[in-house]
Design an enzyme around this catalytic site. Structure first.
Site, PDB file in Angstrom:
ATOM      1  N   LEU A  11      41.393  -4.482 -18.774  1.00  0.00           N
ATOM      2  CA  LEU A  11      41.454  -4.379 -19.789  1.00  0.00           C
ATOM      3  C   LEU A  11      40.659  -3.021 -19.710  1.00  0.00           C
ATOM      4  O   LEU A  11      39.930  -2.626 -18.965  1.00  0.00           O
ATOM      5  CB  LEU A  11      40.228  -4.385 -20.537  1.00  0.00           C
ATOM      6  N   ARG A  27      23.916   7.494 -23.931  1.00  0.00           N
ATOM      7  CA  ARG A  27      24.873   6.683 -24.508  1.00  0.00           C
ATOM      8  C   ARG A  27      26.055   7.152 -25.104  1.00  0.00           C
ATOM      9  O   ARG A  27      26.126   8.868 -24.904  1.00  0.00           O
ATOM     10  CB  ARG A  27      23.753   7.892 -26.110  1.00  0.00           C
ATOM     11  N   GLY A  37      45.264  -0.978 -15.800  1.00  0.00           N
ATOM     12  CA  GLY A  37      46.141  -1.335 -14.767  1.00  0.00           C
ATOM     13  C   GLY A  37      47.633   0.128 -14.529  1.00  0.00           C
ATOM     14  O   GLY A  37      48.120   0.379 -15.411  1.00  0.00           O
ATOM     15  N   GLY A  39      50.192   0.077 -13.245  1.00  0.00           N
ATOM     16  CA  GLY A  39      52.234  -0.091 -13.961  1.00  0.00           C
ATOM     17  C   GLY A  39      51.956  -0.481 -15.216  1.00  0.00           C
ATOM     18  O   GLY A  39      53.192   0.151 -15.447  1.00  0.00           O
ATOM     19  N   ARG A  90      40.519  -8.057 -15.001  1.00  0.00           N
ATOM     20  CA  ARG A  90      39.318  -7.733 -14.843  1.00  0.00           C
ATOM     21  C   ARG A  90      38.754  -6.855 -16.060  1.00  0.00           C
ATOM     22  O   ARG A  90      40.150  -6.267 -16.421  1.00  0.00           O
ATOM     23  CB  ARG A  90      39.179  -7.073 -13.770  1.00  0.00           C
ATOM     24  N   SER A 138      46.696  -1.892  -6.770  1.00  0.00           N
ATOM     25  CA  SER A 138      45.783  -2.679  -6.473  1.00  0.00           C
ATOM     26  C   SER A 138      46.397  -4.542  -5.977  1.00  0.00           C
ATOM     27  O   SER A 138      46.827  -4.278  -7.036  1.00  0.00           O
ATOM     28  CB  SER A 138      44.427  -2.957  -6.432  1.00  0.00           C
ATOM     29  N   LYS A 183      54.533   6.735  -3.779  1.00  0.00           N
ATOM     30  CA  LYS A 183      53.374   7.170  -4.095  1.00  0.00           C
ATOM     31  C   LYS A 183      52.636   7.350  -4.212  1.00  0.00           C
ATOM     32  O   LYS A 183      51.463   7.096  -4.684  1.00  0.00           O
ATOM     33  CB  LYS A 183      54.116   7.816  -5.430  1.00  0.00           C
ATOM     34  N   GLU A 188      44.884   8.439  -0.013  1.00  0.00           N
ATOM     35  CA  GLU A 188      46.070   7.657   0.269  1.00  0.00           C
ATOM     36  C   GLU A 188      46.932   7.003   1.158  1.00  0.00           C
ATOM     37  O   GLU A 188      47.176   6.711   2.852  1.00  0.00           O
ATOM     38  CB  GLU A 188      46.797   6.290  -0.694  1.00  0.00           C
ATOM     39  N   ASP A 251      50.045   7.952 -12.191  1.00  0.00           N
ATOM     40  CA  ASP A 251      50.626   6.683 -13.617  1.00  0.00           C
ATOM     41  C   ASP A 251      52.075   7.398 -14.136  1.00  0.00           C
ATOM     42  O   ASP A 251      53.281   6.963 -14.427  1.00  0.00           O
ATOM     43  CB  ASP A 251      50.037   5.886 -14.105  1.00  0.00           C
TER      44      ASP A 251
HETATM   45  O1  F1X Z   1      42.270  -0.527  -9.291  1.00  0.00           O
HETATM   46  P1  F1X Z   1      43.830  -0.221  -9.221  1.00  0.00           P
HETATM   47  O2  F1X Z   1      45.094  -1.126  -9.462  1.00  0.00           O
HETATM   48  O3  F1X Z   1      43.733   0.557  -8.285  1.00  0.00           O
HETATM   49  O4  F1X Z   1      43.723   1.153 -10.314  1.00  0.00           O
HETATM   50  C1  F1X Z   1      43.227   0.286 -11.856  1.00  0.00           C
HETATM   51  C2  F1X Z   1      43.048   2.052 -12.027  1.00  0.00           C
HETATM   52  O5  F1X Z   1      42.086   2.552 -11.942  1.00  0.00           O
HETATM   53  O6  F1X Z   1      43.845   2.121 -12.276  1.00  0.00           O
HETATM   54  C3  F1X Z   1      44.324   2.990 -13.874  1.00  0.00           C
HETATM   55  C4  F1X Z   1      44.715   4.674 -13.247  1.00  0.00           C
HETATM   56  O7  F1X Z   1      45.634   4.937 -12.846  1.00  0.00           O
HETATM   57  C5  F1X Z   1      43.941   3.034 -14.640  1.00  0.00           C
HETATM   58  O8  F1X Z   1      44.626   2.485 -16.059  1.00  0.00           O
HETATM   59  C6  F1X Z   1      43.137   1.291 -13.937  1.00  0.00           C
HETATM   60  O9  F1X Z   1      42.352   0.393 -14.788  1.00  0.00           O
END
Ligand code: F1X
Length: 307
Positions: A11, A27, A37, A39, A90, A138, A183, A188, A251
């Protein structure tokens, strides 16, 4: 159809604040929640572009229910695999201020061997109708680092090209299965190879098993090492985006790369699409979205240079 797999979805919570200052109370001006995530973001961009796509993701617990409800509302086609443990999906939190974005990613639930088998079965069911497979983000706890390799081999059995966007062992362990394209971002790429120079590092990943390597270098654009040549692709200085919300820019680039693989576009056009879409994503407030006008404006401006 382009299938995306997000083994560790989230989320995605985005907070907007004027200026992020560590060790102080903020605030929050605006809160936005959506299914996320990597994908899922890729699928959202493809869906907005009008490209047929399905996001495959394991979901669990109350957060999983919220993610599922948002996906239903948004109309993004998806296939969810319920986690047998009911462990909660998560949350990932992005704090956007006027300068940049700061990201806090929870580790997410542990997946069992049965959960992963259910994800593989979901992918096997979708692959006969797929033109490309995207593996992004991940790997959740409990999975072996070679888990993406399982999916790459499955896709090869169906003759489907694979784009892999992951770092660390999830990336290096998948190379033996020969993904069509990887990619990595600059960090990385460096972590995977121990080499600071992005071009030299990309060549090492290509020699290690990736048929093509497209590294995202932030505002500096993309670096591609492909069987058809090696290029740097970027926007002219005046159009390179700084600030904004860069979360999800990679992405958007992956969405363009997968669409091109699915459609067989030539590399120069593919890279131009990826640069323009990625920059347009930085101009949008949330990951998985992009500024369509900026995308169309920037597309003919992308400069390609052989390297
Ligand atoms: O922990 P991961 O899977 O490497 O990255 C997760 C994440 O940070 O990547 C996206 C942005 O690329 C976010 O929407 C998402 O929650």
């Amino acid at each position: 159809m382009i299938v995306t797999v997000t083994p560790n979805p989230a989320l995605d919570v985005t907070y907007a604040v004027p200026a992020l200052r560590p060790h102080t109370t903020h605030r929050v001006d605006a809160v936005h929640e959506q299914a996320g995530g990597k994908g899922v973001n890729v699928a959202r961009v493809l869906h907005t572009l009008g490209r047929p796509t399905t996001a495959l993701l394991p979901l669990g617990g109350p957060t999983g229910d919220v993610v599922r409800a948002e996906l239903d509302r948004s109309g993004l086609p998806y296939l969810s695999v319920p986690l047998r443990s009911r462990a909660a999906t998560r949350r990932t939190v992005t704090v956007v201020d006027e300068a940049d974005a700061t990201v806090l990613n929870e580790p997410g639930p542990e997946l069992t061997a049965e959960d992963w088998a259910a994800v593989l079965a979901g992918a096997a069911g979708l692959l006969p109708a797929a033109r490309a497979l995207v593996l992004s983000g991940s790997l959740p706890r409990g999975l072996h680092p070679g888990a993406y390799g399982d999916l790459v081999r499955l896709a090869h059995r169906h003759g489907v090209p694979v784009v892999l966007d992951a770092g660390g062992a999830a990336l290096t362990e998948a190379l033996a299965a020969r993904p069509t394209l990887v990619k990595p971002n600059a960090a990385e790429l460096r972590d995977a190879t121990g080499i600071a120079d992005p071009l030299a590092a990309a060549r090492v990943l290509a020699d290690g098993g990736a048929r093509a390597v497209v590294a995202s270098l932030g505002p500096a654009g993309l670096l591609a090492v492909t069987p058809g040549g090696a290029w740097h692709a970027g926007l002219p200085e005046g159009r390179a985006v700084r600030g904004g919300n860069p979360t999800g820019a990679g992405d958007a680039a992956v969405a363009a790369l997968a669409a091109a693989l699915a459609g067989g576009s030539p590399w120069p056009q593919t890279l131009a699409e990826a640069v323009a879409l990625s920059a347009a994503a930085v101009r949008a407030p949330y990951a998985g979205h992009f500024d369509r006008q900026a995308y169309l404006y920037d597309l003919p401006l992308v400069r390609l240079r052989p390297v």
